[in-house]
Design an enzyme around this catalytic site. Structure first.
Site, PDB file in Angstrom:
ATOM      1  N   SER A 141       0.854  -1.192   0.000  1.00 53.93           N
ATOM      2  CA  SER A 141       0.000   0.000   0.000  1.00 53.93           C
ATOM      3  C   SER A 141       0.890   1.243   0.000  1.00 53.93           C
ATOM      4  CB  SER A 141      -0.871   0.015   1.256  1.00 53.93           C
ATOM      5  OG  SER A 141      -1.444   1.305   1.450  1.00 53.93           O
ATOM      6  N   TYR A 154      -2.409  -0.627  10.216  1.00 50.20           N
ATOM      7  CA  TYR A 154      -2.336  -1.198   8.863  1.00 50.20           C
ATOM      8  C   TYR A 154      -0.984  -0.968   8.200  1.00 50.20           C
ATOM      9  CZ  TYR A 154      -3.626  -1.397   3.844  1.00 50.20           C
ATOM     10  OH  TYR A 154      -3.699  -1.667   2.492  1.00 50.20           O
TER      11      TYR A 154
HETATM   12  N1  NAP Z   1      -8.554  -0.665  -1.982  1.00 51.89           N
HETATM   13  C1  NAP Z   1      -7.549   0.136  -1.673  1.00 51.89           C
HETATM   14  O1  NAP Z   1      -7.673   1.401  -1.670  1.00 51.89           O
HETATM   15  C2  NAP Z   1      -6.206  -0.443  -1.335  1.00 51.89           C
HETATM   16  C3  NAP Z   1      -5.119   0.439  -1.211  1.00 51.89           C
HETATM   17  C4  NAP Z   1      -3.869  -0.062  -0.898  1.00 51.89           C
HETATM   18  C5  NAP Z   1      -3.698  -1.435  -0.732  1.00 51.89           C
HETATM   19  N2  NAP Z   1      -4.773  -2.273  -0.843  1.00 51.89           N
HETATM   20  C6  NAP Z   1      -4.517  -3.717  -0.654  1.00 51.89           C
HETATM   21  O2  NAP Z   1      -5.053  -4.453  -1.728  1.00 51.89           O
HETATM   22  C7  NAP Z   1      -5.341  -5.797  -1.303  1.00 51.89           C
HETATM   23  C8  NAP Z   1      -6.735  -6.186  -1.797  1.00 51.89           C
HETATM   24  O3  NAP Z   1      -7.704  -5.388  -1.144  1.00 51.89           O
HETATM   25  P1  NAP Z   1      -9.031  -4.859  -1.860  1.00 51.89           P
HETATM   26  O4  NAP Z   1      -8.928  -3.409  -1.941  1.00 51.89           O
HETATM   27  O5  NAP Z   1      -9.299  -5.659  -3.091  1.00 51.89           O
HETATM   28  O6  NAP Z   1     -10.124  -5.159  -0.733  1.00 51.89           O
HETATM   29  P2  NAP Z   1     -11.213  -6.304  -0.545  1.00 51.89           P
HETATM   30  O7  NAP Z   1     -12.063  -6.406  -1.751  1.00 51.89           O
HETATM   31  O8  NAP Z   1     -11.822  -6.042   0.763  1.00 51.89           O
HETATM   32  O9  NAP Z   1     -10.327  -7.630  -0.496  1.00 51.89           O
HETATM   33  C9  NAP Z   1      -9.664  -8.039   0.659  1.00 51.89           C
HETATM   34  C10 NAP Z   1      -9.424  -9.519   0.510  1.00 51.89           C
HETATM   35  O10 NAP Z   1      -8.699  -9.991   1.648  1.00 51.89           O
HETATM   36  C11 NAP Z   1      -9.258 -11.212   2.056  1.00 51.89           C
HETATM   37  N3  NAP Z   1      -9.173 -11.386   3.503  1.00 51.89           N
HETATM   38  C12 NAP Z   1      -9.479 -10.481   4.473  1.00 51.89           C
HETATM   39  N4  NAP Z   1      -9.396 -11.067   5.677  1.00 51.89           N
HETATM   40  C13 NAP Z   1      -9.015 -12.355   5.457  1.00 51.89           C
HETATM   41  C14 NAP Z   1      -8.777 -13.470   6.298  1.00 51.89           C
HETATM   42  N5  NAP Z   1      -8.934 -13.399   7.626  1.00 51.89           N
HETATM   43  N6  NAP Z   1      -8.398 -14.643   5.724  1.00 51.89           N
HETATM   44  C15 NAP Z   1      -8.257 -14.743   4.399  1.00 51.89           C
HETATM   45  N7  NAP Z   1      -8.496 -13.743   3.534  1.00 51.89           N
HETATM   46  C16 NAP Z   1      -8.875 -12.561   4.076  1.00 51.89           C
HETATM   47  C17 NAP Z   1     -10.723 -11.166   1.675  1.00 51.89           C
HETATM   48  O11 NAP Z   1     -11.155 -12.492   1.436  1.00 51.89           O
HETATM   49  P3  NAP Z   1     -12.742 -12.951   1.506  1.00 51.89           P
HETATM   50  O12 NAP Z   1     -13.523 -11.818   0.911  1.00 51.89           O
HETATM   51  O13 NAP Z   1     -12.763 -14.208   0.727  1.00 51.89           O
HETATM   52  O14 NAP Z   1     -13.063 -13.155   2.954  1.00 51.89           O
HETATM   53  C18 NAP Z   1     -10.718 -10.302   0.422  1.00 51.89           C
HETATM   54  O15 NAP Z   1     -10.699 -11.087  -0.735  1.00 51.89           O
HETATM   55  C19 NAP Z   1      -5.192  -5.788   0.221  1.00 51.89           C
HETATM   56  O16 NAP Z   1      -3.968  -6.364   0.591  1.00 51.89           O
HETATM   57  C20 NAP Z   1      -5.193  -4.306   0.576  1.00 51.89           C
HETATM   58  O17 NAP Z   1      -4.497  -4.041   1.756  1.00 51.89           O
HETATM   59  C21 NAP Z   1      -6.007  -1.811  -1.145  1.00 51.89           C
END
Ligand code: NAP
Length: 247
Positions: A141, A154
């Protein structure tokens, strides 16, 4: 022939958001994709079906990465489905904002487990499955290089993931395995409802050089490049994919 044809990928957190876009993109490039989910098995099954309908290959694997020992258990499940892996994408993550004063040790341990401990041990446990020339891609991130005080739970866990990415590169390099991190900025997913809301997204876009928030596909393209043979000379790096947010 498709760029990733013959390759097998494991994508954690594949059921929605960035993980779903990564999985679709790797599959479209010819990889057979293991779609990991924790709480959304139906979404993951729908995604697997859509990938297969489009002519690709996908299977679902499940596991709660918040539990101690989760990485070893997940890799056991993966091992039962494939004799090898070529690409590991540590995408699953827990996001959240809170003032430092409100953070408890138990909450921080939870973030640490999902965002750093699980990826670290997924890498460790997959070393014997990963073929030489493989790819490890960790989703970090821009919270690691910009000051948001409300991200005390985080951003440090993602900074640890970036340190791991750097320090493992020489060891993995001996087997021509590259390891890199991708740093998304604000990306429109369930984790970042503000980036999905048009009014808030427009406000955030003011601090982004390219003038808009990210979409999951923006991140997936970078991951697909790092997974490809074309990126074989890049390792140990953390690469911004934020449209130039808060530069
Ligand atoms: N969106 C942003 O602005 C942003 C910015 C910087 C970095 N990121 C990073 O991008 C990555 C993807 O996030 P996203 O934005 O696509 O959000 P998201 O749609 O909420 O996806 C998060 C994923 O993490 C999985 N997860 C959460 N808790 C878990 C657990 N206890 N065990 C196994 N899996 C778990 C969820 O799996 P399930 O749904 O199957 O439970 C989900 O698929 C993350 O690492 C996040 O930190 C996102």
């Amino acid at each position: 022939m498709a760029e990733l044809s013959g390759k097998v990928a494991l994508v954690t957190g594949a059921s929605g958001g960035i993980g779903q876009a990564i999985s679709r993109t790797l599959a479209a490039a010819g990889a057979s994709v293991l779609l990991h989910t924790n709480s959304q098995p139906d979404d993951a099954a729908r995604l697997a079906a859509a990938i297969r309908e489009a002519g690709g290959a996908a299977q679902v694997v499940q596991g709660d990465l918040a539990q101690p020992g989760a990485a070893a258990r997940l890799i056991d499940v993966v091992r039962a489905k494939t004799p090898y892996l070529d690409i590991l994408v540590n995408n699953a993550g827990k996001g959240g904002r809170m003032p430092l004063e409100a953070l408890t040790e138990a909450e921080f341990a939870h973030y640490l487990q999902i965002n750093l401990t699980a990826p670290l041990f997924l890498i460790q446990q997959s070393l014997t499955l990963l073929r030489d020339g493989g790819r490890i891609i960790n989703i970090s991130s821009i919270g690691t290089r910009s000051a948001w005080p409300e991200m005390a739970a985080y951003a440090p866990t993602k900074a640890g993931l970036e340190a791991l990415t750097l320090l493992l590169a020489p060891q993995l390099g001996a087997r021509a395995i590259t390891i890199n991190a991708v740093r998304p900025g604000a990306t429109a997913t369930a984790m970042n409802p503000g980036a999905q809301d048009p009014r808030q997204a427009a406000e955030t876009a003011k601090q982004i050089a390219l003038g808009r928030v990210g979409q999951p596909q923006d991140i997936a393209e970078v991951v697909a490049f790092l997974a490809s043979a074309r990126a074989g000379w890049i390792t140990g790096q953390s690469i911004d994919a934020s449209g130039g947010q808060r530069l």
